[in-house]
Each structure stands twice: as structure tokens, then as C-alpha cells.
Design a protein around this motif. Structure first.
Motif, mmCIF file in Angstrom:
data_model
loop_
_atom_site.group_PDB
_atom_site.id
_atom_site.type_symbol
_atom_site.label_atom_id
_atom_site.label_comp_id
_atom_site.label_asym_id
_atom_site.label_seq_id
_atom_site.Cartn_x
_atom_site.Cartn_y
_atom_site.Cartn_z
ATOM 1 N N LEU A 105 0.803 -1.217 0.000
ATOM 2 C CA LEU A 105 0.000 0.000 0.000
ATOM 3 C C LEU A 105 0.845 1.279 0.000
ATOM 4 O O LEU A 105 0.612 2.183 -0.790
ATOM 5 N N ALA A 106 1.819 1.361 0.917
ATOM 6 C CA ALA A 106 2.625 2.588 1.018
ATOM 7 C C ALA A 106 3.789 2.616 0.041
ATOM 8 O O ALA A 106 4.342 3.686 -0.244
ATOM 9 N N GLY A 107 4.203 1.446 -0.482
ATOM 10 C CA GLY A 107 5.299 1.405 -1.443
ATOM 11 C C GLY A 107 6.682 1.436 -0.826
ATOM 12 O O GLY A 107 7.655 1.740 -1.502
ATOM 13 N N LEU A 108 6.778 1.113 0.478
ATOM 14 C CA LEU A 108 8.065 1.070 1.174
ATOM 15 C C LEU A 108 8.340 -0.360 1.610
ATOM 16 O O LEU A 108 7.548 -0.953 2.349
ATOM 17 N N SER A 109 9.449 -0.914 1.171
ATOM 18 C CA SER A 109 9.765 -2.319 1.429
ATOM 19 C C SER A 109 9.812 -2.643 2.914
ATOM 20 O O SER A 109 10.544 -2.003 3.677
ATOM 21 N N HIS A 110 9.047 -3.639 3.317
ATOM 22 C CA HIS A 110 9.066 -4.106 4.708
ATOM 23 C C HIS A 110 10.461 -4.612 5.092
ATOM 24 O O HIS A 110 10.977 -4.282 6.162
ATOM 25 N N GLY A 111 11.077 -5.408 4.217
ATOM 26 C CA GLY A 111 12.389 -5.971 4.532
ATOM 27 C C GLY A 111 13.459 -4.908 4.658
ATOM 28 O O GLY A 111 14.288 -4.952 5.572
ATOM 29 N N TRP A 112 13.453 -3.939 3.754
ATOM 30 C CA TRP A 112 14.435 -2.851 3.817
ATOM 31 C C TRP A 112 14.241 -2.021 5.077
ATOM 32 O O TRP A 112 15.194 -1.732 5.812
ATOM 33 N N ALA A 164 -1.100 13.213 -14.147
ATOM 34 C CA ALA A 164 -0.791 12.100 -13.243
ATOM 35 C C ALA A 164 0.602 12.255 -12.637
ATOM 36 O O ALA A 164 0.810 12.012 -11.440
ATOM 37 N N ALA A 165 1.568 12.662 -13.473
ATOM 38 C CA ALA A 165 2.937 12.872 -12.973
ATOM 39 C C ALA A 165 2.963 13.989 -11.947
ATOM 40 O O ALA A 165 3.652 13.888 -10.909
ATOM 41 N N ALA A 166 2.226 15.066 -12.192
ATOM 42 C CA ALA A 166 2.171 16.173 -11.229
ATOM 43 C C ALA A 166 1.510 15.717 -9.934
ATOM 44 O O ALA A 166 1.944 16.105 -8.841
ATOM 45 N N PHE A 167 0.483 14.901 -10.047
ATOM 46 C CA PHE A 167 -0.209 14.374 -8.865
ATOM 47 C C PHE A 167 0.761 13.573 -8.001
ATOM 48 O O PHE A 167 0.835 13.761 -6.779
ATOM 49 N N VAL A 168 1.519 12.676 -8.641
ATOM 50 C CA VAL A 168 2.472 11.838 -7.895
ATOM 51 C C VAL A 168 3.555 12.708 -7.257
ATOM 52 O O VAL A 168 3.964 12.470 -6.105
ATOM 53 N N ALA A 169 4.022 13.731 -7.978
ATOM 54 C CA ALA A 169 5.072 14.605 -7.440
ATOM 55 C C ALA A 169 4.588 15.333 -6.190
ATOM 56 O O ALA A 169 5.315 15.412 -5.179
ATOM 57 N N VAL A 170 3.380 15.880 -6.237
ATOM 58 C CA VAL A 170 2.831 16.583 -5.071
ATOM 59 C C VAL A 170 2.621 15.607 -3.917
ATOM 60 O O VAL A 170 2.964 15.901 -2.764
ATOM 61 N N GLU A 171 2.084 14.444 -4.232
ATOM 62 C CA GLU A 171 1.829 13.449 -3.176
ATOM 63 C C GLU A 171 3.125 13.005 -2.505
ATOM 64 O O GLU A 171 3.218 12.940 -1.281
ATOM 65 N N LEU A 172 4.159 12.722 -3.296
ATOM 66 C CA LEU A 172 5.432 12.270 -2.722
ATOM 67 C C LEU A 172 6.093 13.373 -1.897
ATOM 68 O O LEU A 172 6.701 13.103 -0.851
ATOM 69 N N ALA A 173 5.991 14.620 -2.362
ATOM 70 C CA ALA A 173 6.590 15.725 -1.612
ATOM 71 C C ALA A 173 5.946 15.860 -0.235
ATOM 72 O O ALA A 173 6.639 15.983 0.782
ATOM 73 N N LEU A 174 4.622 15.817 -0.187
ATOM 74 C CA LEU A 174 3.927 15.964 1.088
ATOM 75 C C LEU A 174 4.060 14.710 1.950
ATOM 76 O O LEU A 174 4.115 14.800 3.177
ATOM 77 N N PHE A 175 4.130 13.551 1.313
ATOM 78 C CA PHE A 175 4.384 12.300 2.044
ATOM 79 C C PHE A 175 5.729 12.390 2.759
ATOM 80 O O PHE A 175 5.861 11.988 3.930
ATOM 81 N N GLY A 176 6.732 12.938 2.093
ATOM 82 C CA GLY A 176 8.045 13.101 2.710
ATOM 83 C C GLY A 176 8.021 14.076 3.865
ATOM 84 O O GLY A 176 8.677 13.855 4.894
ATOM 85 N N LEU A 218 12.868 8.033 0.184
ATOM 86 C CA LEU A 218 12.440 6.795 0.824
ATOM 87 C C LEU A 218 12.061 5.734 -0.206
ATOM 88 O O LEU A 218 12.435 4.558 -0.084
ATOM 89 N N HIS A 219 11.328 6.152 -1.225
ATOM 90 C CA HIS A 219 10.922 5.191 -2.257
ATOM 91 C C HIS A 219 12.122 4.726 -3.077
ATOM 92 O O HIS A 219 12.207 3.547 -3.450
ATOM 93 N N TYR A 220 13.053 5.624 -3.341
ATOM 94 C CA TYR A 220 14.256 5.250 -4.098
ATOM 95 C C TYR A 220 15.094 4.241 -3.314
ATOM 96 O O TYR A 220 15.511 3.205 -3.855
ATOM 97 N N ASP A 221 15.360 4.529 -2.032
ATOM 98 C CA ASP A 221 16.153 3.613 -1.210
ATOM 99 C C ASP A 221 15.468 2.264 -1.074
ATOM 100 O O ASP A 221 16.122 1.211 -1.081
ATOM 101 N N SER A 222 14.150 2.290 -0.941
ATOM 102 C CA SER A 222 13.395 1.044 -0.824
ATOM 103 C C SER A 222 13.522 0.208 -2.094
ATOM 104 O O SER A 222 13.792 -1.004 -2.043
ATOM 105 N N ALA A 223 13.344 0.846 -3.247
ATOM 106 C CA ALA A 223 13.399 0.126 -4.520
ATOM 107 C C ALA A 223 14.792 -0.417 -4.801
ATOM 108 O O ALA A 223 14.949 -1.568 -5.229
ATOM 109 N N THR A 224 15.814 0.399 -4.568
ATOM 110 C CA THR A 224 17.179 -0.057 -4.851
ATOM 111 C C THR A 224 17.584 -1.189 -3.921
ATOM 112 O O THR A 224 18.353 -2.074 -4.315
ATOM 113 N N ALA A 225 17.070 -1.188 -2.693
ATOM 114 C CA ALA A 225 17.406 -2.259 -1.752
ATOM 115 C C ALA A 225 16.847 -3.597 -2.217
ATOM 116 O O ALA A 225 17.550 -4.617 -2.182
#
Length: 362
Positions: free
Chosen positions: A116-123, A229-241, A185-192
């Protein structure tokens, strides 16, 4: 313990010398267990999970109703807020707070955090367990290792001139940098999860994260153009951070930093390195219960709603031992964070000429 085992900043006062209080923590733990404060609160968590899933479903439906318009950007902050609550629930599950079974907690954390949140549990679990074992200890706690900020004087070494100038004002840069924390956070999660051996059940984590982003993109692209859609994701990720980073930043930044290799009893290690943030239920909600950081570090598997109940016991226990117990208002905590970061940065600028600053280098 001698005070030279701590790394400070100019003008800071080293913590009082600590003795070993293992038996004292055991006595506190026994009283807490006898009070039933380590018992699971399944009703609380099921209500939270149900409300969060309902909110996400309602937001997905609203996106479809609003359609292909820039007004969609007004929904992005609500999505960020809801996903931050999902992440906090995933954090609680990873700490074994929801179920008695480690297996079911792991399942819940992967569902909430990874799917749901897109952050790896294992990482997250791997790095977070290290943080809990040695909060604010140089060489162990990766939360105080940053390529951008310097959380302690040792981090100033080998920095270029431009970077050192930036660090002299780093406390004020913290807030705009939080806008990038969601992306980070999403970048570190994905690369891990893409690295072999980095996390347990890596293939499952890859499938969960990929499925999450495919579903997210599908919901958005069914309702709006790719640009919107890209603008939506950018705003959402900024505020999520901002929401997650704002919940993490005041917990330990500006508290005593333990030097490399130093051993310290559990009670002192957790209490001295942690800061509580007062502010009532509103702060509880936006910080996901992490505002009671002292109690969370002493009892990491305690259900979130019980942290408020155990706080008077912990505060009284620290007072009896003469141990500093730090709690500040929301504004006061962030003011302390900014002051600490700026003090560390300024120490780097003056370290060649100022003997007082030089003595804080390890």
C-alpha cells in the motif's frame, strides 16, 4: 561513563555520567508488564486499518469522479496524509505491536508498507532494527549518516568548500529537504529490493512494490492525462516526505550522540538519545505515535495507544534515577533540531581556528 564518550556541539552540555542500570530497567519492565501495557490492542488496530483502507478506496473513487482536471492536485495532499498513516501502521506491525504472532505481523507489515505505502518491509525492518539497537551511535545508526546533512561533528570531515558552506545553514535547509524525503524513501526502498541479498524474501518484495506502482498508475491514468498524473504523484510524494520526515526529525536530532565503540546500558542508551514531542492527540495522529519516542524505544513492541499510558511511569522512573527525560513542544522540538544542525555546521567552518569547536571532533 565519562562524558568524553559523547560527541557534542559547541555550547552543548554533555549528559550526566551514566552507571549501569540493567536491573532498574528490568524492574520498570516488570511493572509495565504487570499493568498489562504490553498486551495487544487488536480492536484499536483493526479499526485503524479499516478506516485507512476505506479512506484510500474513497480517494481512488473520487479521483475517477473528478476526472481529467488540474483540480485533482487538491486530492494529492489527502492521499499523502492517508499513505503516511498506512506507513505508520506498517511500522507498528514491523515492531510486533499488532499481533502476537511474528508471522502475522510480518504479513501485515508487507501488506501495509510494501503493497500500500510502497516502502519495502524488509528494507525498513533491517535498517530500523539497527537504529533501535544503537540510536545516535556513530558507526552503527545509519539514521545519522547522510550525504547531505551533518548530524555530528565527525560527519564534517572530507566535505568540500561548497558543501561546508551549505552545512553552516543546514538547519534552515531541513524543511525544503523534507519535500524530497518521500522520493528518497521510495528510491532507497526500490534499490534495496533490487540488490541480491539485501532483504529477506526479496522476490516477494519486488512483486509487491511493482504491483503497488502499477495499481497506482492505473488509477491515475484512467482519470487524467499522463502530465497531470505525474504532477499528482510529485505533489503526493513531496507531502508524504514532509509528513514522514517531520515525524522522524525531532525524535533524535540534537540529542546526545554516542561515540564509536562505546558501550552503554539499555536504559541510558534509549532515554538519553530520544526526545518526546508534546501536543495532544493531534500531534499523536500526525506523528503516528512516534512523538512518544522515549517510551517507544524502551518498549518497541508496545501497542501505540499504550505509549500514552506508560509515559507517566517512565517519566517518574527517570526522575527517581536522576536521569534526564526530554520532552518539548512541537515548535520547540523543531527549533532545537534547527539549532543543533546549524551549530554542527558552524563548528565545521570554525574548526581550523576555534579551539572550542576543535575539541568536539572525534
Amino acid at each position: 561513563m565519562s562524558t568524553d564518550q559523547f560527541v557534542g556541539t559547541p555550547g552543548s552540555t554533555p549528559p550526566r555520567p551514566a552507571r549501569r542500570f540493567t536491573s532498574s530497567y528490568t524492574a520498570l519492565s516488570q511493572r509495565v508488564r504487570a499493568a498489562g501495557l504490553l498486551e495487544r490492542r487488536r480492536g484499536y488496530y483493526w479499526r485503524r486499518i479499516a478506516a485507512t483502507l476505506l479512506a484510500l478506496s474513497a480517494l481512488a473513487a473520487t479521483v475517477q469522479v473528478v476526472g481529467n482536471t488540474w483540480w485533482q492536485l487538491l486530492l494529492a495532499p489527502l492521499v499523502a496524509l492517508t499513505l503516511s498513516q498506512v506507513a505508520f501502521l506498517g511500522h507498528d506491525a514491523a515492531h510486533q505491536q499488532i499481533f502476537t504472532s511474528p508471522r502475522w505481523n510480518a504479513v501485515a507489515s508487507r501488506f501495509l508498507a510494501s503493497l500500500l505505502a510502497g516502502l519495502s518491509h524488509g528494507w525498513w525492518t533491517g535498517k530500523h532494527n539497527v537504529h533501535h539497537a544503537a540510536p545516535n551511535q556513530i558507526g552503527r545508526d545509519t539514521d545519522i549518516d547522510s550525504k547531505v546533512l551533518a548530524f555530528h561533528p565527525e560527519a564534517l570531515e572530507d566535505k568540500g568548500r561548497a558543501h561546508r558552506w551549505f552545512l553552516t545553514h543546514q538547519g534552515f535547509w531541513l524543511f525544503p529537504l523534507l519535500l524530497l524525503e518521500g522520493f528518497n524513501l521510495h528510491y532507497d526502498s526500490a534499490t534495496a529490493v533490487l540488490r541480491r541479498g539485501a532483504v529477506k524474501r526479496r522476490r516477494l518484495e519486488v512483486v509487491l512494490l511493482a504491483s503497488r506502482w502499477v495499481a497506482y498508475a492505473t488509477v491515475l491514468l484512467l482519470a487524467m492525462s499522463p502530465g497531470k498524473a505525474a504532477a499528482f504523484v510529485a505533489v503526493e510524494l513531496a507531502l508524504f516526505g514532509v509528513l514522514l520526515g517531520g515525524a522522524f526529525a525531532p525524535n533524535h536530532t540534537g540529542m546526545p550522540v554516542l561515540a564509536r565503540g562505546v558501550k552503554q546500558d539499555f536504559l541510558h542508551r534509549q532515554v538519553l538519545a530520544s526526545r518526546n514531542v508534546s501536543g495532544g492527540r493531534l500531534v499523536d495522529f500526525f506523528m503516528g505515535g512516534l512523538n512518544r519516542q522515549v517510551e517507544h524505544h524502551l518498549f518497541p513492541n508496545m501497542p501505540r495507544p499504550n505509549l500514552r499510558l506508560v509515559q507517566p511511569m517512565v517519566r517518574r522512573h527517570c526522575q527517581e534515577l536522576g536521569m534526564p527525560y526530554t520532552e518539548e513542544s512541537f515548535a520547540g522540538a523543531f527549533a532545537a533540531v534547527v539549532a543543533h544542525l546549524n551549530a554542527v555546521g558552524l563548528a565545521g567552518r570554525r574548526q581550523q581556528t576555534c579551539p572550542l569547536a576543535q575539541q568536539f571532533r572525534t
